[in-house]
Scaffold this motif. Structure first.
Motif, short mmCIF file in Angstrom:
data_model
loop_
_atom_site.label_atom_id
_atom_site.label_comp_id
_atom_site.label_asym_id
_atom_site.label_seq_id
_atom_site.Cartn_x
_atom_site.Cartn_y
_atom_site.Cartn_z
N GLU A 26 1.22 1.71 8.28
CA GLU A 26 0.01 1.03 8.73
C GLU A 26 -1.21 1.88 8.35
OE1 GLU A 26 -1.88 -0.18 12.96
OE2 GLU A 26 0.21 -0.77 12.62
N ILE A 27 -2.25 1.21 7.85
CA ILE A 27 -3.49 1.91 7.48
C ILE A 27 -4.64 1.20 8.20
CG2 ILE A 27 -4.98 2.67 5.60
CD1 ILE A 27 -2.57 2.32 3.71
N ALA A 28 -5.40 1.96 8.98
CA ALA A 28 -6.49 1.41 9.79
C ALA A 28 -7.72 1.08 8.94
CB ALA A 28 -6.87 2.40 10.89
N ALA A 29 -8.57 0.22 9.49
CA ALA A 29 -9.83 -0.13 8.82
C ALA A 29 -10.72 1.11 8.74
CB ALA A 29 -10.54 -1.23 9.60
N GLY A 30 -11.46 1.23 7.65
CA GLY A 30 -12.38 2.35 7.45
C GLY A 30 -11.76 3.55 6.77
N VAL A 31 -10.44 3.55 6.57
CA VAL A 31 -9.75 4.68 5.94
C VAL A 31 -9.88 4.56 4.42
CG1 VAL A 31 -7.49 5.76 5.59
CG2 VAL A 31 -8.13 4.90 7.85
N GLN A 32 -10.14 5.70 3.78
CA GLN A 32 -10.18 5.70 2.31
C GLN A 32 -8.77 5.68 1.77
OE1 GLN A 32 -12.58 8.97 0.79
NE2 GLN A 32 -14.09 7.44 0.18
N VAL A 33 -8.57 4.86 0.73
CA VAL A 33 -7.26 4.73 0.11
C VAL A 33 -7.40 4.85 -1.40
CG1 VAL A 33 -6.26 3.32 1.94
CG2 VAL A 33 -7.47 2.21 0.07
N VAL A 34 -6.29 5.16 -2.04
CA VAL A 34 -6.23 5.15 -3.49
C VAL A 34 -5.29 4.02 -3.89
CG1 VAL A 34 -4.34 6.85 -3.62
CG2 VAL A 34 -5.85 6.53 -5.58
N ILE A 35 -5.68 3.30 -4.92
CA ILE A 35 -4.85 2.20 -5.39
C ILE A 35 -3.77 2.78 -6.29
CG2 ILE A 35 -4.81 0.07 -6.74
CD1 ILE A 35 -7.71 -0.38 -5.81
N VAL A 36 -2.53 2.55 -5.91
CA VAL A 36 -1.39 3.10 -6.63
C VAL A 36 -0.90 2.12 -7.69
CG1 VAL A 36 0.96 3.97 -6.39
CG2 VAL A 36 -0.74 4.44 -4.61
N ASP A 37 -0.90 0.83 -7.35
CA ASP A 37 -0.35 -0.16 -8.27
C ASP A 37 -1.04 -1.50 -8.03
OD1 ASP A 37 1.27 -1.23 -10.24
OD2 ASP A 37 3.05 -1.41 -8.97
N TRP A 38 -0.92 -2.37 -8.99
CA TRP A 38 -1.42 -3.73 -8.89
C TRP A 38 -0.35 -4.67 -9.44
CZ3 TRP A 38 -2.15 -7.24 -12.88
CH2 TRP A 38 -2.73 -8.45 -12.52
N ARG A 39 0.08 -5.63 -8.61
CA ARG A 39 1.06 -6.62 -9.05
C ARG A 39 0.76 -7.96 -8.39
NH1 ARG A 39 6.36 -3.93 -7.13
NH2 ARG A 39 4.86 -2.76 -5.96
N ASP A 40 0.79 -9.00 -9.19
CA ASP A 40 0.66 -10.36 -8.69
C ASP A 40 -0.55 -10.56 -7.78
OD1 ASP A 40 3.03 -11.07 -10.05
OD2 ASP A 40 4.23 -10.33 -8.37
N GLY A 41 -1.66 -9.95 -8.12
CA GLY A 41 -2.90 -10.13 -7.36
C GLY A 41 -2.99 -9.28 -6.11
N VAL A 42 -2.06 -8.39 -5.89
CA VAL A 42 -2.05 -7.53 -4.70
C VAL A 42 -2.15 -6.08 -5.16
CG1 VAL A 42 -0.73 -6.78 -2.68
CG2 VAL A 42 -0.63 -9.17 -3.42
N VAL A 43 -3.06 -5.32 -4.52
CA VAL A 43 -3.13 -3.88 -4.80
C VAL A 43 -2.29 -3.16 -3.76
CG1 VAL A 43 -5.38 -3.92 -5.94
CG2 VAL A 43 -5.28 -3.60 -3.48
N TYR A 44 -1.52 -2.20 -4.21
CA TYR A 44 -0.70 -1.39 -3.33
C TYR A 44 -1.40 -0.05 -3.17
CZ TYR A 44 2.74 -5.00 -3.80
OH TYR A 44 3.38 -6.21 -3.74
N VAL A 45 -1.67 0.30 -1.92
CA VAL A 45 -2.53 1.45 -1.63
C VAL A 45 -1.80 2.49 -0.80
CG1 VAL A 45 -4.63 0.08 -1.76
CG2 VAL A 45 -3.50 0.35 0.44
N SER A 46 -2.34 3.71 -0.89
CA SER A 46 -1.85 4.81 -0.09
C SER A 46 -3.09 5.54 0.44
CB SER A 46 -1.01 5.75 -0.95
OG SER A 46 -0.52 6.82 -0.19
N GLU A 47 -2.96 6.14 1.62
CA GLU A 47 -4.11 6.87 2.18
C GLU A 47 -4.53 7.96 1.19
OE1 GLU A 47 -4.36 8.11 6.26
OE2 GLU A 47 -2.87 6.59 6.82
N PHE A 48 -5.85 8.10 1.04
CA PHE A 48 -6.40 9.08 0.11
C PHE A 48 -6.60 10.39 0.84
CE2 PHE A 48 -10.18 11.00 -2.00
CZ PHE A 48 -9.59 11.27 -3.22
N ASP A 49 -5.98 11.45 0.32
CA ASP A 49 -6.14 12.78 0.87
C ASP A 49 -6.69 13.65 -0.24
OD1 ASP A 49 -6.03 15.15 2.21
OD2 ASP A 49 -3.85 15.19 2.45
N GLU A 50 -7.95 14.06 -0.09
CA GLU A 50 -8.60 14.83 -1.16
C GLU A 50 -7.88 16.14 -1.45
OE1 GLU A 50 -12.91 15.06 -1.18
OE2 GLU A 50 -12.94 13.45 0.29
N GLY A 51 -7.26 16.75 -0.46
CA GLY A 51 -6.58 18.03 -0.65
C GLY A 51 -5.38 17.93 -1.55
N LYS A 52 -4.70 16.76 -1.59
CA LYS A 52 -3.51 16.60 -2.42
C LYS A 52 -3.85 16.54 -3.90
CE LYS A 52 -0.54 14.25 0.86
NZ LYS A 52 0.19 13.02 1.16
N GLY A 53 -5.08 16.15 -4.23
CA GLY A 53 -5.43 15.97 -5.63
C GLY A 53 -5.90 17.23 -6.32
#
Length: 179
Positions: A148-175
């Motif tokens: 579950e990802i709450a509203a207002g959280v920054q996410v990174v788009i991992v994939d796009w399929r069939d009109g849906v973006v698949y996201v993961s929480e964005f953690d600046e330290g991991k990058g």
């Protein structure tokens, strides 16, 4: 010679009027038929400006200069070439450089950073807002990691399929450390 100059002046003005009134319609009918002639300096607006300038300069030189016909012709051609260069460098080139597309391909979405606007459940769909050149765009989103990802959280788009973006929480330290 005055007939040549007058014909160029009138022809240039008529071409300009026709381009303004039915230019898009003609462009659709011809649909790239003359693309093999596409040299940047030979744009219709540049050529029409040169022909019109040649005609106008020729008439003025013929009536008011007292020069010989050859000198008038050469001077009218020089004026027309200068007008062509002026139209190209003052209008056409800057307009071509300023064209920016606000469109994007959904295939470009992976790797983009967005913000959850409607919470994304572990199983199901929410919504993510992505800021881009053309403004903000909203996308149906699902969690890549089924969390579950709450509203207002920054996410990174991992994939796009069939009109849906698949996201993961964005953690600046991991990058850090990655190129």
């Amino acid at each position: 010679m005055e007939g040549l100059y007058l014909g160029c002046l009138v022809g240039g003005v008529l071409f300009t009027l026709a381009s303004v009134l039915v230019g898009d319609l003609l462009g659709q009918w011809l649909d790239g038929m003359f693309d093999f002639l596409s040299v940047d300096f030979l744009k219709p607006i540049v050529l029409a400006g040169g022909v019109t300038g040649f005609g106008g300069a020729g008439i003025l030189l013929d009536r008011y200069s007292g020069l010989g016909r050859t000198a008038e012709l050469v001077l009218a051609i020089c004026i027309a070439l200068m007008l062509c260069a002026l139209v190209y460098f003052a209008y056409v080139a800057p307009a071509e450089r300023s064209e920016n597309s606000t469109g994007y391909s959904e295939k470009e979405l992976p790797g983009q950073i967005g913000e959850v606007s409607i919470p994304v459940p572990a199983q199901g769909y929410g919504e993510v807002m992505v800021r881009g050149v053309g403004g903000n765009s909203l996308h149906i989103a699902a969690s890549w990691e089924h969390r579950e990802i709450a509203a207002g959280v920054q996410v990174v788009i991992v994939d796009w399929r069939d009109g849906v973006v698949y996201v993961s929480e964005f953690d600046e330290g991991k990058g850090e450390g990655f190129i």
